[in-house]
Structure formats: C-alpha cells, structure tokens
Design an enzyme around this catalytic site. Structure first.
Site, PDB file in Angstrom:
ATOM      1  N   LYS A 111       0.865  -1.183   0.000  1.00  0.00           N
ATOM      2  CA  LYS A 111       0.000   0.000   0.000  1.00  0.00           C
ATOM      3  C   LYS A 111       0.893   1.222   0.000  1.00  0.00           C
ATOM      4  CE  LYS A 111      -2.316   3.558   1.942  1.00  0.00           C
ATOM      5  NZ  LYS A 111      -1.855   4.670   2.809  1.00  0.00           N
ATOM      6  N   GLY A 114       1.210   8.405   1.945  1.00  0.00           N
ATOM      7  CA  GLY A 114       1.974   9.189   2.902  1.00  0.00           C
ATOM      8  C   GLY A 114       3.087   9.988   2.247  1.00  0.00           C
ATOM      9  N   GLY A 147      -4.772  11.145  -1.220  1.00  0.00           N
ATOM     10  CA  GLY A 147      -5.388  12.255  -0.496  1.00  0.00           C
ATOM     11  C   GLY A 147      -4.868  13.637  -0.856  1.00  0.00           C
ATOM     12  N   ASP A 266      -5.722   1.388   2.638  1.00  0.00           N
ATOM     13  CA  ASP A 266      -5.240   0.322   3.524  1.00  0.00           C
ATOM     14  C   ASP A 266      -6.188  -0.872   3.476  1.00  0.00           C
ATOM     15  OD1 ASP A 266      -3.060   1.845   4.396  1.00  0.00           O
ATOM     16  OD2 ASP A 266      -4.183   2.713   6.056  1.00  0.00           O
ATOM     17  N   LYS A 325      -4.953   0.848  10.601  1.00  0.00           N
ATOM     18  CA  LYS A 325      -3.869   0.168   9.887  1.00  0.00           C
ATOM     19  C   LYS A 325      -3.593  -1.194  10.518  1.00  0.00           C
ATOM     20  CE  LYS A 325      -1.646   4.450   8.389  1.00  0.00           C
ATOM     21  NZ  LYS A 325      -2.078   4.301   6.979  1.00  0.00           N
TER      22      LYS A 325
END
Length: 367
Positions: A111, A114, A147, A266, A325
C-alpha cells in the site's frame, strides 16, 4: 537468471538463529550509537534510535543495513567511499540471496501513500524498489490512494470541502473528483513511472474486471460515498501477475448499482493481499512503525504476533490513526496472509530494507 537459483537455504558456519524478527536467515549486526538499548522479549523487540542522513541510491541504502563489516554508525552508513567498491557491492548482493530465495515467486502487496507519495525522491525510490523486486522473482502488487492530490484538485476547481466531525464528506461532486484524480491521474502517473524504470505496470481501479465491489461504509454514516469492500474477484490480478506485470490498483470501486465509492487504500490493500494469497502485506506510512512510546522512535516494536498486537491496542499503545492500519493487518493475517508490516515510508528504499534484510524498516505482525 535468478529464477534458476536453487531453493536450498544458505548456511553460514558461524551463524546462529537471529533473535530479531525470528527468521531462518543469517543474522546481521548493525552497529548503532549507544543512545538506546536493544530489548528482547516474547512479545516484541525494540531497537535504538537510528537516523539515516543524505539518502543515496539503492546500493547505498541496502549497504546501510546489510554491510555489517563496513557500517560503524548511522552517519557513516551512507556516503563512505568503501561502499562504492565492487567487492562490497558483490557482498551485498550475496547476502541478499537467502531473502530472494525466501520470497522468490511469492506475491507481495504494497500500500503506497503518505510521505512516499508526496516526495519525488521517495516516489522514485518506491518505484525502483518495485521494479528491482520484480526482476529478482517477486510478484509485487501496488495499491494506492491519493489524499493530497485530491485536496489540490478540489481547491483548483473551487469545490468547498464539507466536513462532519472532522471527517471529509464525499458528496456527488467530490466523488467525481476523487475518481478523476485517483484513476485518471495518480494511477496513470505511477504506471508511467514503473514502465519508465523498466517494469511492466498495468493500472486498474476496483471497477476494472469487477475487481472490487463496494458497499456503503457502516462506519462512515453521513459521510457520503465512502465505502468498504463488499467482495473481491482477483481473477484479473492473477492473470496480470502470472504474466509478469505489476498491477497498480486505485482504491475506487462501484456498488452493484454502479455508484462509485472511495475506499480506504489500507483496506483495499489488505483485502487484495488476502484474495491473491500474498506472502506479505506492506503498508507504507509516515511513522517508524508501532511505538511503545509515541514520542520516542527508539521504542519501535520490531515484531509482534496477533495476540500481542491486540494486547497493545487494549493497553492504548496502538491508538489514533494507527488502529485502522493495525486492524487491516489483523484482518489480512486472519485470511491467510503470512506476515503484515507497517513500515516507515520516509526511509529511502524502505521496501528493500523490509524485504531484503532481517532488520526491516518498521513493525512486522505475524499470524
């Protein structure tokens, strides 16, 4: 070709079983500063603080963890002239052999998100890692959200975001932007980067080949088109993986009526890992892993089993954004995935550190 390498485990005369991450692989010693003590126990292993500086290419990042004869301190771990010598490079490749043998032919689901998604240098590192792993016989699958990109496009299109209890409401206008950005922009940009680096990537969303069927998320009442995975059909993934392609999956899917939903990446990664029978699930994050003390990166939990991680949740050691997570990892392990790792995506080449070394790059949860 590495595919012809015998599967027999490499035995070194002086090796003892590694106390770290309980592997059959030969232990490696990483000399760290004495500002923390290594602690071992039946539940977890912690390690001292270690800050890597001046990130370098793949060989250097791997050398920082694997070349125990040349690494003295984290500041010395990168940039020393000895790491550029042909012999050291050969030693690094040789030490990677047991790890390559262990994971050869196995599927690893990553995944991606970030800091690794926002930094161009880290993004390049993730892409290079995926292509390298594919070249040595692993079968990677990449799942992503996006995001920051979504927020940027909402601003550019003057769409005012709506929030409920601090969470974004994904209304009809917003879900159009989400799908446009994740499927049309982020996904294709990643596919292009992988192909440019020598891999063969194929971009998908949950809608393609009925890969994912969505349903409204019960935990997101009032938040609009935020969904969960109702079912998954991995046939298209198996076909791509078996033919040497790297599937790149955007976390958007439709319900039975065709309505699009944004699903947490996730969650999608965990369900994909279970459906394809992955050996390992890796979640790239902006934290070192699970910490016993959230203010001290030196208290990282290197390895923990299911019973232990549930205890950490009960004790409040796992909280906030780490809970979903960890729950994603727990669910994937319960469905047959062998190990799940939450790793620090801010480390250069963290995927290689996690897969090709026994030190890892975060917290590994075992079944």
């Amino acid at each position: 070709m590495l595919a012809s390498v015998p599967k027999a485990t490499t035995h070194l005369p002086t090796c003892q079983p590694s106390p770290l991450r309980k592997s059959f692989l030969p232990p490696r010693t990483l000399h760290l500063p004495t500002n923390g003590q290594r602690q071992t126990g039946t539940l977890f292993t912690t390690t001292p603080k270690c800050t890597f500086q001046n990130p370098k290419p793949i060989q250097t990042a791997a050398a920082a963890v694997t070349a125990s004869n040349t690494v003295a301190t984290p500041s010395d771990a990168v940039g020393v002239s000895t790491l550029s010598s042909p012999q050291v490079r050969v030693d690094i490749l040789s030490e990677s052999l047991p790890f390559i043998q262990k994971f050869h032919g196995k599927t690893v689901v990553v995944k991606y998100g970030g800091a690794a998604m926002k930094s161009h240098a880290l993004q390049q590192g993730v892409v290079q890692d995926l292509v390298l792993l594919c070249c040595v016989g692993l079968r990677p699958v990449l799942v992503h959200g996006g995001g920051p990109e979504i927020n940027q496009w909402l601003q550019r299109l003057a769409i005012e975001p709506q929030f409920l209890n601090g969470l974004r409401v994904t209304d009809a206008a917003t879900i159009e932007i989400v799908e446009m950005v994740l499927v049309g922009k982020v996904n294709k940009a990643l596919v292009s980067l992988i192909n440019k680096s020598g891999g063969s990537a194929v971009g998908l969303s949950g809608k393609d080949g009925r890969l994912l069927t969505a349903r409204p998320s019960l935990a997101a009442t009032g938040l609009g088109f935020v969904g969960d995975v109702a079912s998954i059909n991995p046939k298209i993934l198996h076909s791509l993986i078996e033919n040497g392609h790297i599937p790149v999956v955007a976390s958007v899917a439709a319900d039975e009526a065709g309505q699009a939903y944004n699903i947490n990446a996730d969650t999608v990664a965990g369900e994909v890992a279970a459906a394809v029978g992955a050996e390992k699930l890796i979640l790239l994050t902006d934290v070192p892993g699970i910490l016993m003390d959230r203010t001290d990166p030196g208290t990282i939990v290197k390895e923990v089993d299911l019973k232990g991680v549930k205890r950490l949740i009960e004790e409040g050691k796992v909280s906030g954004g780490m809970i979903p997570k960890v729950n994603c990892c727990i669910r994937s392990l319960a469905q047959g995935v062998k190990t799940a790792s939450i790793i620090d995506g801010r480390l250069p080449h963290s995927l290689l550190l996690e897969i090709l070394t026994d030190e890892g790059a975060g917290t590994m949860i075992t079944g």
